[in-house]
Design an enzyme around this catalytic site. Structure first.
Site, PDB file in Angstrom:
ATOM      1  N   TRP A  10       0.802  -1.217   0.000  1.00 22.35           N
ATOM      2  CA  TRP A  10       0.000   0.000   0.000  1.00 22.35           C
ATOM      3  C   TRP A  10       0.840   1.274   0.000  1.00 22.35           C
ATOM      4  O   TRP A  10       0.307   2.354   0.181  1.00 22.35           O
ATOM      5  CB  TRP A  10      -0.915  -0.006   1.228  1.00 22.35           C
ATOM      6  CG  TRP A  10      -1.734  -1.247   1.321  1.00 22.35           C
ATOM      7  CD1 TRP A  10      -2.951  -1.473   0.755  1.00 22.35           C
ATOM      8  CD2 TRP A  10      -1.392  -2.459   2.006  1.00 22.35           C
ATOM      9  NE1 TRP A  10      -3.392  -2.739   1.041  1.00 22.35           N
ATOM     10  CE2 TRP A  10      -2.452  -3.375   1.816  1.00 22.35           C
ATOM     11  CE3 TRP A  10      -0.293  -2.857   2.774  1.00 22.35           C
ATOM     12  CZ2 TRP A  10      -2.447  -4.661   2.350  1.00 22.35           C
ATOM     13  CZ3 TRP A  10      -0.277  -4.141   3.312  1.00 22.35           C
ATOM     14  CH2 TRP A  10      -1.342  -5.016   3.098  1.00 22.35           C
ATOM     15  N   ASP A  11       2.153   1.160  -0.192  1.00 20.45           N
ATOM     16  CA  ASP A  11       3.050   2.313  -0.102  1.00 20.45           C
ATOM     17  C   ASP A  11       2.975   2.944   1.286  1.00 20.45           C
ATOM     18  O   ASP A  11       2.964   4.156   1.437  1.00 20.45           O
ATOM     19  CB  ASP A  11       2.724   3.347  -1.180  1.00 20.45           C
ATOM     20  CG  ASP A  11       3.786   4.441  -1.292  1.00 20.45           C
ATOM     21  OD1 ASP A  11       4.908   4.232  -0.803  1.00 20.45           O
ATOM     22  OD2 ASP A  11       3.478   5.516  -1.840  1.00 20.45           O
ATOM     23  N   MET A  12       2.931   2.097   2.324  1.00 20.67           N
ATOM     24  CA  MET A  12       2.888   2.575   3.695  1.00 20.67           C
ATOM     25  C   MET A  12       4.288   2.584   4.303  1.00 20.67           C
ATOM     26  O   MET A  12       4.505   2.110   5.421  1.00 20.67           O
ATOM     27  CB  MET A  12       1.932   1.716   4.530  1.00 20.67           C
ATOM     28  CG  MET A  12       0.484   1.839   4.135  1.00 20.67           C
ATOM     29  SD  MET A  12      -0.131   3.509   4.435  1.00 20.67           S
ATOM     30  CE  MET A  12      -1.697   3.464   3.547  1.00 20.67           C
ATOM     31  N   LYS A  16       2.003   6.312   8.114  1.00 20.05           N
ATOM     32  CA  LYS A  16       0.952   6.650   7.162  1.00 20.05           C
ATOM     33  C   LYS A  16      -0.377   5.992   7.525  1.00 20.05           C
ATOM     34  O   LYS A  16      -1.440   6.573   7.304  1.00 20.05           O
ATOM     35  CB  LYS A  16       1.363   6.228   5.742  1.00 20.05           C
ATOM     36  CG  LYS A  16       2.451   7.071   5.112  1.00 20.05           C
ATOM     37  CD  LYS A  16       2.684   6.623   3.677  1.00 20.05           C
ATOM     38  CE  LYS A  16       3.731   7.461   2.969  1.00 20.05           C
ATOM     39  NZ  LYS A  16       3.921   7.044   1.560  1.00 20.05           N
ATOM     40  N   ASN A  44      -2.064   6.448   0.658  1.00 15.56           N
ATOM     41  CA  ASN A  44      -0.622   6.621   0.834  1.00 15.56           C
ATOM     42  C   ASN A  44      -0.210   8.079   0.989  1.00 15.56           C
ATOM     43  O   ASN A  44       0.959   8.375   1.199  1.00 15.56           O
ATOM     44  CB  ASN A  44       0.160   5.956  -0.307  1.00 15.56           C
ATOM     45  CG  ASN A  44      -0.093   6.612  -1.648  1.00 15.56           C
ATOM     46  OD1 ASN A  44      -1.096   7.275  -1.857  1.00 15.56           O
ATOM     47  ND2 ASN A  44       0.826   6.412  -2.574  1.00 15.56           N
TER      48      ASN A  44
END
Length: 827
Positions: A505-507, A533, A625
């Protein structure tokens, strides 16, 4: 046909058209498993319109019942939340008013039913208005409370090395607390702040720049001088009292094209005072200076008198003496250099990396493509080392440069160690002809440093691509989306704590960890506060990485795309800003039409709560994100053991698209940068905010808050809606909706918090105890940076400084202003 009859039919047409639109959307929504309420509403609208066209007074009765029913439905779904009620009732109320006007009523057949119907409709409209007014003055999202007062008599050891009135690092000290011990400004006098001076850098986002060309800098203050950088890596020194320029430096940036570069920003420079470590400094400069020149190491940083006039130099126009380089300013650049400058003169410090005073960060890098590697955050400074990470372009390919972390001798620029998360055990300097591991997770944000434990704390990113993890290196997995503590002298891993398992999740951990000592059950614990995030605030023992506030593993949705997996659980902290799960009723719009469109989109996409995996169908990622917290981090007060932050809640969507091969574009055009193409992976990605057809967030506001929490218990004591839509709406009305923001806050011992990161253009001051807003000042452009505060001995005043330069990805107005505020002289 009379005028009244024509008007009645005109209104009837509006009802019929509205009914048709709602009917189409309502049937679509119901077919997706959503609410049947819109079908009922459509029938009522059509019946009202048709009967009004026919002149039947019963149309008044039907619509009165419709308004009452819609009001009850709305209250059932969202309660007295004005912004959530508005789209459910605005069009319906307007239609009701049009139907209740005398011209429309006179166009209906005269009968006793007409007057009764009119009175019923007026009553329904009045009830709707009363509920709207009550909701307007309700605060269903606010949490009120008071944070505790002083609980600790002194700052943690090592954090007090910076004089009270100065700001030597991005977070003021290497502890990254964003806390100042200054007290002149307080809740009683902050309303008297006024602009003391303004400086314009001349560096403004242009057409040839990447979309994410942003001002994110927090200036430093050392002695009587401010140091800052601009998106194009200009470095400027200003007089702290007047804002007058002392010197500026232009690195002549080899700027990549917008198609090759994702970001162009500079969050700050790093400062080093070699006079604090004279033996190391003398040893480093001996080959370059005479014995007589060495005592100049004790020369004041910014002496007054002759020879201190403004100096403006380009990169190749001059070199500083060794004596002038005892105090240094370091800047990483967008073209892959780490430059050392004399803090006194702004001239390059030869011998750091070579005669040009720069270390080439492209050394030993694999896959050297223009714009694919750069550093946007200030490096960590230790007594003998400068430690720097870097960023790679997200989601372009599986063959990006390395995310290696490197430590260089702070005087010579010689490589001392390198830590590559895909080769984590070997930290000895790489061989001259070797290459680092490609595509390893990077640390693009700001790191922290504890000089007592001699540990560096890195917020780590992910191995690209962000949305597909089947091919990731198992060696790097424990360090992805994690906080990693390295021994500063060797680069060896001390511990690692992962904030998201198998991140899809682009965390990545986006923020500088804040180091603070907490009193827990009567014992002092060396702690680290890491905002994320996904909304978790992890409070860890910074010596061991063990949680100070409990962390539990909670179930997470499964079902990744073919070939990939998900983690069955994800970590959740006792201090969590996780938002409530979205529902169909959470959908929003300016009217019932775009709200219905958002409901349809919600039911069309995959969503099972936080950590719903990306899918070919398209998934809702909430928080997205953009982050509940991002690089602006939070501020912590080490004496009160509290935090102040700006949690943001925006839903995003993530859809995976199968790639036919490793070369064709799938989600972009040749005129765009190939971001999210994920060359080499089986899927490209389509990502973006979850928006209505009008370009507004599909989820109901508020989208932004200010919040305060007790770090010893994990209790969120207050949470207040923050920011207006003044600079987001076509009509610049300062309606307080709670808007997103990016950038960080600061806290002061005087009991204040300052924040400028919201997407309306204001610097605001808050009471740190209860979060109430006390003051605001309009900015000429977006203030998406973290402010700072300092003391000037000349006027005996505490200043607050903010950068108003705009932020490319949020669309805020571009600018170049550095603005300082202070109380009027004599107050």
């Amino acid at each position: 046909m009379g005028t009244s009859r024509l008007y009645t039919r005109f209104v009837a047409v509006l009802f019929v058209l509205s009914g048709i639109a709602i009917a189409i959307g309502g049937v679509w929504l119901a077919a997706l498993g959503g609410s049947f309420g819109y079908i009922i509403l459509a029938v009522a609208l059509l019946a009202t319109g048709i009967l009004a066209w026919m002149g039947r007074p019963i149309s008044l009765w039907i619509y009165a019942a419709t308004l009452v029913g819609a009001l009850i439905w709305a209250l059932f779904e969202v309660g007295l939340d004005w912004w959530a009620l508005a789209p459910r009732g605005d069009v319906l109320a307007i239609l009701g008013i049009l139907l209740a006007l005398p011209w429309a009523v006179r166009g209906l057949e005269a009968s006793p039913a007409r007057r009764g119907g009119w009175l019923s409709l007026v009553g329904a409209i009045a009830a709707t208005i009363v509920v709207a007014v009550i909701a307007l003055f309700s605060s269903p999202h606010d949490v009120s409370g008071d944070l505790p007062g002083l609980r600790m008599a002194a700052l943690p050891a090592g954090a007090g090395d910076v004089p009270d009135g100065e700001w030597h690092a991005y977070g003021r000290t290497s502890y990254g607390q964003r806390y100042s011990p200054l007290t002149q400004l307080n809740p009683d006098n902050v309303r008297n702040l006024q602009v003391a001076w303004q400086y314009n850098t001349g560096d403004v986002r242009g057409e040839s720049d990447p979309g994410e060309t942003t001002y994110e800098v927090t200036p430093l203050k050392v002695g009587d001088t401010l140091y800052l950088c601009t998106p194009h890596n200009l470095v400027v020194a200003l007089d702290a009292e007047t804002g007058a320029e002392k010197w500026s430096y232009n690195p002549n940036l080899a700027q990549p094209s917008p198609q090759d570069a994702q970001h162009l920003t500079c969050r700050g420079v790093s400062y080093y005072d070699g006079s604090l470590y004279p033996q190391a400094t003398i040893a480093a400069v001996t080959p370059a200076v005479t014995t007589e020149a060495q005592p100049a190491a004790e020369t004041p940083l910014n002496p007054t008198g002759p020879g201190t006039e403004t100096a403006t130099e380009d990169a190749d126009s001059g070199r500083a003496s060794a004596a002038d380089c005892v105090q240094r300013v370091f800047m990483p650049t967008a073209d892959g250099r780490l430059i050392a400058l004399s803090a006194r003169t702004g001239l390059i410090c030869p011998g750091f990396g070579g005669p040009d005073g720069a270390v080439d960060l492209w050394q030993n890098m694999p896959n050297q493509l223009t714009g694919s590697y750069y550093s946007t955050s200030p490096p960590v400074v230790t007594p003998s080392l400068i430690i720097v990470g870097g960023a790679v372009n997200d989601n372009v390919s599986t063959t990006e440069p390395s995310g290696v972390i490197r430590a260089f001798d702070i005087h010579t620029g010689a490589l001392v160690w390198n830590w590559d998360s895909r080769n984590p055990d070997d930290t000895s300097p790489i061989a001259p002809d070797a290459k680092y591991m490609e595509n390893s997770p990077n640390s693009w944000s700001v790191a922290s440093y504890d000089p007592n434990l001699n540990l560096v704390y890195l917020p780590m990113g992910n191995q690209t691509p962000d949305q597909y993890g089947a091919d990731r290196d198992p060696k790097a997995a424990p360090y992805s989306s994690a906080i990693v503590a390295l021994h500063a002298d060797t680069g060896k891993v001390a511990w690692a704590f992962q904030g998201v398992h198998h991140d899809l999740w682009d965390m990545d951990v986006p923020a500088q960890p804040s180091l603070i000592d907490l009193t827990i059950n009567g014992a002092v614990v060396p702690a680290l506060v890491a905002p994320t995030k996904q909304g978790e605030i992890f409070v860890l023992n910074r010596a061991t990485g063990e949680p100070v506030l409990p962390v539990t593993e909670v179930p997470a949705p499964g079902g990744a795309v073919a070939g990939d997996t998900t983690s069955p659980t994800q970590p959740k902290s006792a201090l969590s800003f996780e938002p409530p799960q979205l529902t169909e009723a959470s959908m929003w719009g300016m009217s019932m039409f775009d709200q219905l469109a958002c409901r349809i989109a919600f039911k069309s996409l995959r969503y099972e709560g936080r950590f719903t995996p990306p899918s070919e169908q398209g998934s809702i990622i909430y928080p997205g994100n953009f982050g509940t917290f991002n690089w602006g981090a939070v501020a912590v007060d080490p004496e009160r053991q509290i935090m102040f932050g700006m949690p943001v809640y925006l839903a995003f969507t993530s859809q995976l698209v199968k790639r036919p091969n490793d070369t064709d574009r799938v989600t972009t055009t040749p005129n765009e940068g190939p971001f999210n193409e994920n060359y080499g992976a089986p899927y490209a990605a389509k990502m973006g905010a979850f928006l209505s057809p009008l370009g507004l967030p599909c989820q109901s506001p508020p989208w932004g808050y200010v919040a305060g929490a007790d770090l010893t218990t994990g209790e969120i004591v207050y949470k207040h809606v923050n920011g207006t839509v003044q600079d987001l709406s076509p009509v610049p009305v300062p309606l307080k909706m709670g808007v997103p923001g990016i950038g960080g806050p600061i806290l002061t011992k005087g009991g204040l918090a300052f924040l400028s990161g919201t997407m309306d253009y204001y610097l605001r001051a808050y009471d740190a105890t209860n979060g109430n807003q006390l003051w605001e000042s309009r900015l000429p452009a977006g203030g998406q940076a973290t402010p700072m505060t300092y003391w000037s001995d000349i006027s005996q005043r505490q200043f607050v400084i903010v950068v108003a330069g705009g932020h490319g990805s949020t669309g805020t107005k571009a600018g170049d202003a550095i603005i300082a505020y202070a109380l009027p002289k004599g107050q």
